[in-house]
Enzyme design. Sequence first.
Site, short mmCIF file in Angstrom:
data_model
loop_
_atom_site.label_atom_id
_atom_site.label_comp_id
_atom_site.label_asym_id
_atom_site.label_seq_id
_atom_site.Cartn_x
_atom_site.Cartn_y
_atom_site.Cartn_z
N LYS A 59 -0.94 -9.31 3.26
CA LYS A 59 -0.13 -8.81 4.37
C LYS A 59 -0.97 -7.78 5.13
CE LYS A 59 3.53 -5.85 3.87
NZ LYS A 59 3.09 -4.72 4.70
N ASP A 70 0.84 -1.20 0.00
CA ASP A 70 0.00 0.00 0.00
C ASP A 70 0.88 1.25 0.00
OD1 ASP A 70 0.85 -0.14 2.61
OD2 ASP A 70 -1.13 0.05 3.52
N SER A 71 2.21 1.04 -0.03
CA SER A 71 3.13 2.16 -0.31
C SER A 71 2.81 2.76 -1.66
CB SER A 71 4.58 1.69 -0.26
OG SER A 71 4.76 0.54 -1.07
N GLU A 98 9.58 -3.94 10.52
CA GLU A 98 9.98 -2.65 9.94
C GLU A 98 10.55 -1.72 11.01
OE1 GLU A 98 7.14 -0.85 7.28
OE2 GLU A 98 8.30 1.02 7.15
O1 KIV Z 1 3.61 -1.06 1.57
C1 KIV Z 1 4.79 -1.45 1.54
O2 KIV Z 1 5.53 -1.21 0.58
C2 KIV Z 1 5.29 -2.21 2.68
C3 KIV Z 1 6.76 -2.43 2.75
C4 KIV Z 1 7.41 -1.19 3.18
C5 KIV Z 1 7.11 -3.58 3.60
O3 KIV Z 1 4.54 -2.58 3.52
#
Ligand code: KIV
Length: 255
Positions: free
Chosen positions: A108, A41-42, A172
Site C-alpha cells: 500500500k 506504518d502506523s 482516509e
Molecule cells: O498505517 C496504517 O495503519 C494505515 C491505516 C490507517 C489505513 O495506513
Amino acid sequence: MKRSFGKYRETGERLTMLTAYDAAFASLLEKAGIDCILVGDSLGNVFQGVSSTREVTVGQMVYHTRSVRAGAPNAFVWTDMPHLSYETPETAVANARRLIEAGADGVKLEGYRKGIVRALTDAGIPVCAHIGLLPQTAENFKVRGKEEDEQIRLKTEAAALQEEGAVMTVIECTSSALAAEITESLDIPTIGIGAGNGCDGQVLVVNDMLGLKEEKGAKFVRRYADLCGVIIEAVHSFVRDVRSGDYPSQNESYR
Ligand code: KIV
C-alpha cells in the site's frame, strides 16, 4: 496469496481489514476471519511510540511483515511502503520486492505520483492505493476534500491510481458523501477509514478498535473492547499476588 478483490464491487459484500504488527495479533485476526491484514506504518505511532509514521523504515516493515506472515499464513497481507521508499519507479519496485519477499501479498502506498503504481503493477506486485488524509505527508489531521478543488483532485487521483493498476484504494478522513461518490466512480473496491459507510469495506488500526490505549480515539473509531482496562487490571493482580506471596501457589510449582 493471490486474490481478486473485484467481487467486493460486483456483489456488494463488505471487505474487512485491520492492522497487525506481530505474529500474536495476526494469528488472532486470521482466526477471527478478517479478509485482509495491513502491516501499517502506523506501527510508528502505536508500536514504536513516536508521533509520526515518517521515521518508519523499509527494514522495519520487512521485520514486521515477517512476523505477521508467521502468525497468519493464510491471510491476505498488505504492507505499507514507508515514507520516501517509493520516490521513483525503480526504488518503489526494489523496496516493494523486499516486502513481498518478507511475506506481503501486496503493498500500500499513499497519494498519487505518476508512474509509480504502473511500475509496481508491471512488476507483478499488487497495489492498494491510499487517498484523502495521507499521514506520511500530512501537516494536520483535518477532514480532507472540503473544498471543491480538492474534491476534484481526489476524484482525479482515484481514477489515475485505478488506471495505473491499483486493485483497491483506502480513503482516509473525507466526508461520507465524497467517499461514496469516489467509490461509485471506480471499478476497484474502496476501504474507508473515517470516510463513512459508502465504501466497499472498512479498515481500523487494531490497537484503536481494541481499546489498547487509554485516550479516546478519533470520532470514527469504534472501541470493540477495553483491553487497556483488562491489561492494567491483570497486571495489578499479578503485582498484588507476587508481593503478598500468593503467587506461585503449590499447584503452580514443580515438585
Ligand atoms: O498505517 C496504517 O495503519 C494505515 C491505516 C490507517 C489505513 O495506513
